[in-house]
Design a protein around this motif. Structure first.
Motif: not given
Length: 229
Positions: A166-167, A146, A157-160, A163-164
């Motif tokens: 992709e964002l 993460q 915010l913590m993201y995998p 997902e990070a």
């Protein structure tokens, strides 16, 4: 009495109106005794609005030019961490997001080449953290798949990792699109400012010529009266 038809202004894709070009000053003013000062004042107000929009767009372009490299750099770090974790777990490396630059991909490949096996990639990552513009501190990163992303307004915010990435790719694409649109709008506005300057010059010259003609007519009338006496 029939209503005058409404003139539809031509707009660019972001709704900025096109400046009307004064082709025939006589028709635009209406009569030789028309309100030239009112027309010039209207031109000045329109030009001021375009200048105001241009200033705002220049500030927005400056902000985007500073923001895009930050997003690119963050995306590069996240992509590296995802590739490193995949290598440590013996998984296929994730497909790289299209960041619009091959340089970042080459840098990541070079870093990963230094970690020849899964055991080396599984070791804690030691790196430098920027504390200030010229001050860095060495730290060991405890990787858990993460990453924390700052979203603004003192919020993180913590993201995998997937997902990070992709964002960040989405934000990068959006920022680049916005920059392209801002540059297009700036070019459009500069064209309209030029049109308004031409309009102002044409009306001003028309008014000067009209005043000279009127003055010449008055002088001829006075000379005729003197000769009659």
């Amino acid at each position: 009495m029939a209503d005058k038809p409404k003139i539809e202004l031509e707009l660019n894709p972001r709704g900025i109106p096109k400046a009307p070009f004064v082709d025939n000053v006589d028709d635009y003013i209406g009569t030789k005794d028309g309100d030239v000062e009112g027309v010039i004042k209207k031109f000045q107000e329109t030009s001021a609005k375009y200048r105001y929009m241009e200033l705002n767009l220049q500030q927005r372009r400056k902000a985007l030019l500073a923001k895009i490299p930050d997003i690119e750099q963050t995306l590069g770090v996240v992509t590296f961490m995802a590739a490193r974790r995949a290598k440590a777990l013996g998984e296929p490396e994730p497909e790289e997001e299209d960041a619009g630059s091959d340089a970042g991909s080459d840098d990541i490949d070079a870093l990963l080449d230094g970690e020849e096996d899964e055991e080396a990639a599984a070791k804690p990552l030691t790196t430098l953290f920027e504390l200030n513009d010229t001050l860095y501190a060495e730290a060991t990163v405890k990787e858990n798949g993460q990453v924390g992303l700052w979203l603004g307004a003192n919020t993180m915010l913590m993201y995998p990792l997937a997902e990070a990435a992709e964002l960040l790719s989405s934000k990068l694409a959006g920022a680049r699109k916005n920059l392209t649109e801002v540059v297009e709008d700036l070019e459009w506005i500069r064209e309209q400012v030029t049109v308004m300057e031409v309009n102002f010059a044409r009306v001003h010259n028309w008014d000067v010529k009209r005043r000279r003609s009127a003055k010449g007519g008055e002088e001829k009338s006075l000379m005729g009266e003197k000769e009659a006496k």
